[in-house]
Design an enzyme around this catalytic site. Structure first.
Site, mmCIF file in Angstrom:
data_model
loop_
_atom_site.group_PDB
_atom_site.id
_atom_site.type_symbol
_atom_site.label_atom_id
_atom_site.label_comp_id
_atom_site.label_asym_id
_atom_site.label_seq_id
_atom_site.Cartn_x
_atom_site.Cartn_y
_atom_site.Cartn_z
ATOM 1 N N CYS A 233 0.817 -1.233 0.000
ATOM 2 C CA CYS A 233 0.000 0.000 0.000
ATOM 3 C C CYS A 233 0.841 1.269 0.000
ATOM 4 C CB CYS A 233 -0.950 -0.003 1.187
ATOM 5 S SG CYS A 233 -2.098 -1.368 1.123
ATOM 6 N N ASN B 148 -10.303 0.187 -0.568
ATOM 7 C CA ASN B 148 -8.845 0.219 -0.443
ATOM 8 C C ASN B 148 -8.232 -0.355 -1.721
ATOM 9 O OD1 ASN B 148 -6.159 -0.336 0.150
ATOM 10 N ND2 ASN B 148 -6.567 -1.040 2.230
ATOM 11 N N HIS C 81 -3.396 7.171 2.525
ATOM 12 C CA HIS C 81 -3.813 5.886 1.946
ATOM 13 C C HIS C 81 -5.213 5.554 2.449
ATOM 14 C CE1 HIS C 81 -4.147 1.789 0.866
ATOM 15 N NE2 HIS C 81 -3.934 1.323 2.078
HETATM 16 O O1 UT7 Z 1 -4.174 -1.220 3.260
HETATM 17 C C1 UT7 Z 1 -3.195 -1.806 4.052
HETATM 18 C C2 UT7 Z 1 -3.342 -1.423 5.462
HETATM 19 N N1 UT7 Z 1 -4.548 -2.017 5.994
HETATM 20 C C3 UT7 Z 1 -5.180 -1.403 6.961
HETATM 21 O O2 UT7 Z 1 -4.796 -0.311 7.351
HETATM 22 C C4 UT7 Z 1 -6.364 -2.113 7.579
HETATM 23 C C5 UT7 Z 1 -6.520 -1.666 8.992
HETATM 24 N N2 UT7 Z 1 -7.579 -2.372 9.682
HETATM 25 C C6 UT7 Z 1 -8.901 -2.086 9.540
HETATM 26 O O3 UT7 Z 1 -9.272 -1.254 8.731
HETATM 27 C C7 UT7 Z 1 -9.852 -2.750 10.485
HETATM 28 O O4 UT7 Z 1 -9.146 -3.455 11.464
HETATM 29 C C8 UT7 Z 1 -10.862 -3.716 9.792
HETATM 30 C C9 UT7 Z 1 -11.849 -2.918 8.948
HETATM 31 C C10 UT7 Z 1 -10.123 -4.712 8.928
HETATM 32 C C11 UT7 Z 1 -11.668 -4.478 10.835
HETATM 33 O O5 UT7 Z 1 -12.346 -3.557 11.674
HETATM 34 P P1 UT7 Z 1 -12.206 -3.662 13.258
HETATM 35 O O6 UT7 Z 1 -13.026 -2.588 13.804
HETATM 36 O O7 UT7 Z 1 -10.748 -3.677 13.587
HETATM 37 O O8 UT7 Z 1 -12.883 -5.048 13.554
HETATM 38 P P2 UT7 Z 1 -12.259 -6.349 14.259
HETATM 39 O O9 UT7 Z 1 -11.386 -7.078 13.296
HETATM 40 O O10 UT7 Z 1 -11.700 -5.968 15.584
HETATM 41 O O11 UT7 Z 1 -13.569 -7.193 14.489
HETATM 42 C C12 UT7 Z 1 -14.617 -6.763 15.354
HETATM 43 C C13 UT7 Z 1 -15.780 -7.727 15.260
HETATM 44 C C14 UT7 Z 1 -15.360 -9.188 15.383
HETATM 45 O O12 UT7 Z 1 -16.405 -9.875 16.039
HETATM 46 P P3 UT7 Z 1 -16.318 -10.213 17.591
HETATM 47 O O13 UT7 Z 1 -15.072 -11.043 17.738
HETATM 48 O O14 UT7 Z 1 -16.223 -8.883 18.277
HETATM 49 O O15 UT7 Z 1 -17.585 -10.961 17.833
HETATM 50 C C15 UT7 Z 1 -15.266 -9.655 13.961
HETATM 51 O O16 UT7 Z 1 -15.486 -11.044 13.834
HETATM 52 O O17 UT7 Z 1 -16.370 -7.607 13.957
HETATM 53 C C16 UT7 Z 1 -16.399 -8.888 13.322
HETATM 54 N N3 UT7 Z 1 -16.202 -8.680 11.897
HETATM 55 C C17 UT7 Z 1 -17.210 -8.447 11.053
HETATM 56 N N4 UT7 Z 1 -18.536 -8.372 11.240
HETATM 57 C C18 UT7 Z 1 -19.305 -8.098 10.180
HETATM 58 C C19 UT7 Z 1 -15.023 -8.652 11.200
HETATM 59 N N5 UT7 Z 1 -15.269 -8.407 9.914
HETATM 60 C C20 UT7 Z 1 -16.612 -8.282 9.793
HETATM 61 C C21 UT7 Z 1 -17.467 -8.027 8.704
HETATM 62 N N6 UT7 Z 1 -18.793 -7.931 8.944
HETATM 63 N N7 UT7 Z 1 -17.006 -7.828 7.445
#
Ligand code: UT7
Length: 330
Positions: free
Chosen positions: A118, A276, A246
């Protein structure tokens, strides 16, 4: 690492081009086969839709269309150097850039790929503008082009909701540091200890990302890099007219802006429409900002990226007022 400019000669942005595939995939489309919802995706990432290329499309197709558009935007037909930043090259060998150069009729131009995920566009901008400052070449096309749809697992809701396909390119020419469009300095860095956080594991087909861990590192790394590059060109954070980060997550962009003390109207965000797009993200955001008249000639811009590697980088430039041209695959 910072690249310290040594003379008045520098690269100036003279053209800007994009290419997005036609097909729009909405969050509701994804929610039909993934355990997710528009509300979750939009609230957690800021993304509402992304573009996905038709099967058979190559990264070089997107790259060539965006680069051709950048040449048109610059009103030029020739160029000395083509650098393609991509995570999804057409094939492992040879590089994608020579094919892009040939497609544009630039046979004979220097051409190579750059892999910094990225952060690829910022790294490539740094390399190409340094070559122009050094006098190695007089003009360059810097392209970020990605087909993440070929490496994203359609069944993985943690990545399939985020990534999209697309390409963006700038055309650079030799000029001086006082010219609008001057690319002034860069800040680049990496931390290979985090290489497993965003990776296509060896022998596997699909990308795996530990999103939360990436998020936590992205915010301070992007803030610090933006501050370093601003300081190196003598700007305070508040002098930045537009922060073009980004487009990984709207919440990351907002957190970085808050730490920089920048109001939201100085943060460029087109993530809602394109998701992204990795190395294509920053030139696509730049073109969106120019189309929306969010940036004007002479504005002070900081471009900042963070991603796989881990890698990060920032560039400080002024804006040339260049009008973007949008290429197409047809
Ligand atoms: O481009 C390269 C660099 N990449 C980045 O900068 C990405 C950075 N990370 C992010 O943007 C975020 O971490 C994500 C968008 C990938 C994820 O968001 P988050 O707020 O960090 O969610 P999380 O992974 O902590 O998950 C929270 C909850 C989990 O459920 P529990 O364990 O709390 O029950 C996940 O299983 O959300 C759940 N979850 C989803 N639910 C519905 C994860 N993905 C999804 C989804 N839909 N697509």
């Amino acid at each position: 690492m910072r690249t310290q400019p040594t003379n008045d000669r520098c690269a100036v942005v003279t053209g800007l081009g994009t290419c997005l595939p036609d097909r729009i995939v909405t969050n509701d489309d994804l929610a039909r086969h993934l355990d997710t919802s528009h509300a979750w995706i939009h609230e957690r990432t800021g993304i509402a839709r992304r573009r996905i290329a038709a099967p058979g499309t190559a990264t070089s197709d997107l790259a060539a269309a965006a680069a051709r558009a950048a040449l048109t935007s610059a009103e030029r037909t020739a160029c000395d150097l083509v650098v393609v930043a991509t995570t999804t090259p057409d094939q492992a060998c040879p590089a994608t850039a020579p094919r892009v150069a040939s497609a544009l009729g630039l046979t004979g131009a220097a051409a190579f790929d750059l892999a910094a995920v990225c952060s690829g566009f910022v790294y490539a901008l740094s390399v190409a503008s340094s070559m122009i400052s050094a006098g190695t070449c007089r003009s360059a096309l810097v392209v970020g082009a990605e087909l993440y749809s070929t490496i994203v697992d359609p069944g993985d809701r943690s990545t399939a909701i985020i990534f999209g396909d697309g390409a963006g390119a700038v055309h650079l020419e030799q000029g001086s540091r006082s010219d609008p469009g001057a690319v002034l300095d860069h800040d680049l860095g990496s931390d290979g200890d985090g290489r497993d956080l965003i990776a296509v594991p060896r022998g596997e087909r699909y990308l795996r990302m530990r999103g939360r861990e990436v998020y936590v590192q992205a915010v301070p790394a992007m803030t610090d890099s933006a501050l370093r590059v601003a300081k190196s060109v003598g700007w305070q954070a508040g002098d930045i007219d537009a922060f073009v980060g980004h487009q990984a997550n709207i919440r990351i962009l907002r957190s970085v802006a808050k730490r920089l003390g920048l109001p939201e109207d100085r943060v460029v965000a087109n993530i809602e429409d394109v998701g992204n797009t990795a190395a294509a993200s920053i030139p696509l955001a730049l073109a969106w900002a120019a189309d929306q008249h969010r940036i004007k000639r002479g504005d002070r811009l900081v471009l900042t990226a963070f991603g796989g590697g881990l890698t990060w980088g920032s560039s400080a430039l002024t804006w040339s007022g260049t009008r973007p041209v949008h290429g197409s695959l047809r």
